[in-house]
Write a protein that holds these residues in place. Structure first.
Motif, PDB file in Angstrom:
ATOM      1  N   GLU A 145       8.891   5.460  -7.852  1.00 57.66           N
ATOM      2  CA  GLU A 145       9.589   6.797  -8.019  1.00 57.66           C
ATOM      3  C   GLU A 145       8.739   7.283  -7.092  1.00 57.66           C
ATOM      4  O   GLU A 145       8.105   8.639  -7.197  1.00 57.66           O
ATOM      5  N   ASN A 146       9.753   7.342  -5.908  1.00 55.05           N
ATOM      6  CA  ASN A 146       8.630   8.108  -4.740  1.00 55.05           C
ATOM      7  C   ASN A 146       7.699   8.694  -4.058  1.00 55.05           C
ATOM      8  O   ASN A 146       7.185   9.713  -3.860  1.00 55.05           O
ATOM      9  N   GLN A 147       6.663   7.574  -4.708  1.00 59.01           N
ATOM     10  CA  GLN A 147       5.433   8.538  -4.441  1.00 59.01           C
ATOM     11  C   GLN A 147       5.027   7.423  -3.865  1.00 59.01           C
ATOM     12  O   GLN A 147       4.910   5.856  -3.786  1.00 59.01           O
ATOM     13  N   TYR A 148       3.864   7.734  -2.919  1.00 58.61           N
ATOM     14  CA  TYR A 148       2.596   6.184  -2.267  1.00 58.61           C
ATOM     15  C   TYR A 148       2.056   5.728  -3.115  1.00 58.61           C
ATOM     16  O   TYR A 148       0.937   6.723  -3.521  1.00 58.61           O
ATOM     17  N   THR A 149       1.464   4.957  -3.657  1.00 61.82           N
ATOM     18  CA  THR A 149       0.856   4.440  -4.114  1.00 61.82           C
ATOM     19  C   THR A 149      -0.680   3.354  -3.497  1.00 61.82           C
ATOM     20  O   THR A 149      -0.032   2.745  -3.073  1.00 61.82           O
ATOM     21  N   GLU A 150      -1.136   2.951  -4.384  1.00 60.08           N
ATOM     22  CA  GLU A 150      -1.962   1.580  -4.130  1.00 60.08           C
ATOM     23  C   GLU A 150      -0.581   0.190  -4.773  1.00 60.08           C
ATOM     24  O   GLU A 150      -0.627  -0.810  -4.018  1.00 60.08           O
TER      25      GLU A 150
END
Length: 796
Positions: free
Chosen positions: A100-105
């Protein structure tokens, strides 16, 4: 980063991968229940816990500079800096989109996952190999013989669309075949859109019969706007307006000193013409120019051959020196499909006469007569498999050829007038290697009934029809001065031992032209005849034109004229010496014949038509100091050519007039990693034929392939049949021919022009001419293998 405390098995991992796209969305609960309904509560909880961890925002950046073997560049995403190679960047963008266009783990783990990186690296390495063998595409017949140059000048012009809308645009550069425009607003025009452009601002000092407007078509659209919001749009002239091209000539010439001149088009043209000249002399295609009426074959007019295809032409000649192609094609015509066909022909002798059987493979298979056809060839004659391609030539296409190759309507009409009675091109390509697929069991018996059933395939003999055979190189050089000289002449047909009387028309150092009654019925092109001029007997021992041998290089049945060239034997030097002295002594009494004979014009017209409608693709091989070889410029008649379409399907897409030939020449199982046929050719310089088969499996990065040259034919055929059984076959025949002769003289005009403006570019083209060592002709042979590959020939 929160460490993983629990090892997750593959089953749960697959469920998690499927749920990522639903996480934090309205449909998540439904998807979650459907995928986990049979799982225990503990595992369901573990799935939700893992999803929460993967979607947790992450702060730590990624720096690949210490670990990557590829160039690293800075990459900024939502204000955060990363240092990634191309592979890491691809993974990052794909994973960020999934989360979802997020920089995550989850994104961090995917980008730094060694196994995932290795998978992407394999694809990346494969793409780099493909790019390494990208080659420029030249569309034959579309680049004109007229020298192209682009004049960089900004002028306001008005564009009139077909819906009546007018757009004020600015030119960026202009040439005689197109121009580059700067258009506002962005995306105002569409690809292939046709409109008129009014050039009144540029034409005030020129007079026109009508308005200074011409039709153009959009061929290029820039993907991004310039800083001022304009879109760069490339347009090409799409109407045959000779007056307009004359204006463009004058305008470019008059403004060369004022504006910058770009000669890129001239360079491309010179390189294309150079490869064309080599292809014309080495192609395996034999071109037959014919006339059809309401889909019925009416007449074969001409055949164009070169030293390679002349062997195929001779295969169709019978015991009376009559070419039987007309009867063979008449027999085949009702059974041919619209475009491409695999056909089989048998030449055999019966009661002292040469006969021919001809059929399409599909026809033989449908009638279950393929086995008996092949068995008859094995016992009685010579089998020739061929790829036959039909192409209808429209009147408009002839007009387009005229406009592309000539700058004057009258010159164009004169030069291509021989093609006015032609509307069909039939191209024949010998399938010499494919005969191994037609081996019969030793137990197969050819009975009398089976032989009798082949009678419908017998080609008729059409005796009252002569096919004009022309070579790609005119045998009678019209560039030398020819002088009118009228006197009686006698020729002897050495084959039939008959003497024919005629009238000498003109003479030159190397040839003669003369008039006789019904030349086409008495003499054949390429025939060697004996010539005597009675009047020359007055010169006594110096006379060399007594039973002198000449070769027939042209026949004009309408004018009843023959064109002869000195036959190259031990007496050729004496003949030329005598003719040279005769001309020199009588020069004041002789007038020059400066008109071109029709057969020479016809020969040139056929060569132009062959290149314009070339039925396959070809590219050059050049020697390199740093590598084993390089590839040079792919030639095609249009971007919809069957071979180019098939090559694009093999993960070599056409991008901005470039395509990769990597699939055709690379073989990672060998060292060096190229086809056996190519490495053998580079060592020996001898012509080699090969066939490359691909077993195409959807989704595979690398494509399994097998080449025929040097391989076991049985294994090759098994490989192809397996691919056919899974509907995953693509096959190409490769004709690799040496280009030993330096044909730099063929492009002398273009080269001189380029040298005046850019000496360095001219030197590069001269170097290309010297480095060019071979031409690879590529022909898609799918029709043959799709017909043969799924059957047991012994049962058909």
């Amino acid at each position: 980063m929160q460490p993983k405390t629990t090892k997750i098995d593959k089953t749960l991992q697959n469920i998690i991968e499927q749920l990522i796209k639903f996480y934090q969305k309205p449909g998540f609960d439904k998807a979650y229940e459907a995928l986990t309904t049979k799982l225990p509560t503990q595992k369901k909880f573990l799935i939700k816990q893992e999803l929460a961890r993967l979607f947790k925002p992450f702060d730590r950046s990624i720096d690949m500079s210490r670990d990557s073997a590829y160039p690293i560049s800075e990459f900024i995403w939502q204000g955060k800096r990363f240092y990634l190679d191309e592979i890491g960047r691809r993974i990052f963008l794909l994973e960020v989109e999934k989360f979802e266009n997020q920089y995550t783990e989850g994104v961090y783990e995917r980008v730094t996952d060694g196994k995932l990186y290795a998978q992407f690296e394999k694809q990346y390495a494969y793409e780099q190999k493909i790019r390494e063998f990208e080659v420029d595409i030249s569309e034959l017949g579309r680049t004109t013989r007229r020298l192209e140059e682009r004049l960089h000048c900004a002028k306001p012009v008005t564009l009139y669309r077909q819906n009546g809308q007018a757009l004020e645009v600015i030119t960026s550069n202009i040439s005689r075949s197109g121009c580059l425009l700067r258009v506002k607003p962005f995306a105002a025009l569409q690809r292939d859109e046709i409109f008129e452009i009014d050039f009144s601002s540029m034409t005030s000092q020129f007079k026109f019969n009508g308005q200074p407007r011409a039709g153009y078509q959009v061929k290029f659209l820039a993907q991004a706007p310039d800083k001022d919001g304009c879109q760069r749009v490339g347009v090409q002239l799409c109407e045959n307006n000779y007056e307009w091209t004359h204006f463009l000539d004058k305008y470019v010439l008059a403004n060369r000193a004022q504006y910058k001149v770009d000669i890129t088009n001239a360079k491309d043209l010179a390189e294309t013409r150079l490869l064309e000249a080599h292809l014309l002399n080495t192609s395996n295609w034999m071109s037959v120019f014919a006339r059809t009426d309401q889909q019925q074959l009416k007449r074969l007019n001409y055949v164009l051959t070169n030293p390679k295809s002349k062997t195929l032409y001779d295969y169709f000649i019978d015991e009376n020196n009559l070419n039987r192609l007309n009867g063979i094609l008449v027999r085949l015509w009702p059974h041919l499909s619209a475009d491409s066909n695999a056909i089989a022909v048998i030449r055999f002798e019966q009661q002292g006469k040469i006969q021919f059987l001809a059929a399409s493979l599909n026809q033989l298979i449908a009638q279950k007569q393929l086995a008996s056809f092949v068995a008859f060839a094995n016992q009685k004659g010579i089998l020739q498999l061929l790829m036959l391609r039909k192409r209808e030539i429209a009147v408009k296409e002839i007009e387009d050829i005229k406009f592309s190759w000539f700058d004057d309507q009258a010159k164009a009409d004169r030069a291509l007038s021989p093609l006015k009675d032609i509307n069909q091109l039939i191209s024949l390509y010998p399938l010499n290697q494919q005969e191994t697929a037609l081996e019969l069991d030793k137990a197969y018996k050819l009975t009398g009934d089976k032989v009798k059933a082949l009678t419908p395939y017998l080609a008729p003999t059409i005796k009252n029809h002569h096919i004009g055979q022309f070579d790609v190189q005119p045998k009678d050089a019209r560039k030398e001065n020819r002088y009118f000289y009228t006197t009686s002449i006698e020729i002897v047909n050495l084959e039939q031992k008959t003497t024919i009387s005629g009238k000498l028309i003109d003479l030159s150092l190397n040839g003669l032209s003369l008039k006789i009654d019904n030349p086409a019925q008495q003499i054949q092109v390429t025939q060697v005849i004996s010539v005597t001029v009675p009047k020359f007997e007055q010169f006594g021992e110096r006379n060399a034109i007594h039973n002198a041998l000449y070769k027939v290089v042209g026949i004009n049945p309408k004018a009843q004229t023959l064109h002869l060239r000195v036959y190259e034997d031990e007496n050729a030097h004496n003949i030329r010496a005598f003719m040279g002295l005769l001309i020199q002594t009588n020069r004041t009494l002789l007038s020059i014949n400066d008109s071109y004979d029709k057969f020479v014009i016809l020969q040139k017209a056929l060569c132009i038509a062959f290149m314009t409608f070339y039925p396959a693709i070809a590219f050059g091989l050049t020697r390199s100091a740093k590598k084993l070889f390089n590839v040079a410029r792919l030639l095609t008649s249009n971007y919809k050519t069957q071979e180019l379409t098939s090559l694009s399907d093999l993960q070599s897409p056409i991008q901005q007039q470039h395509v990769s030939v990597f699939q055709l020449i690379y073989d990672d199982k060998r060292n060096p990693p190229f086809l056996r046929s190519i490495t053998r050719f580079l060592k020996s310089g001898e012509a080699i034929e090969d066939e490359v088969a691909f077993y195409v499996i959807p989704g595979r990065v690398d494509i399994t392939k097998q080449a025929r040259a040097g391989a076991n034919p049985r294994l090759q055929n098994q490989f192809i049949r397996k691919a056919v059984s899974h509907d995953g076959l693509k096959v190409f025949s490769l004709n690799i021919q040496p280009s030993a002769k330096n044909l730099i003289n063929e492009i002398s005009e273009e080269l001189d022009y380029i040298a005046r403006y850019n000496k360095h570019q001219a030197e590069k083209i001269q170097a290309l001419a010297k480095q060019l060592c071979g031409i690879i002709e590529v022909v898609d042979t799918d029709e043959f293998w799709w017909a043969i590959g799924k059957i047991d020939i012994n049962k058909y």
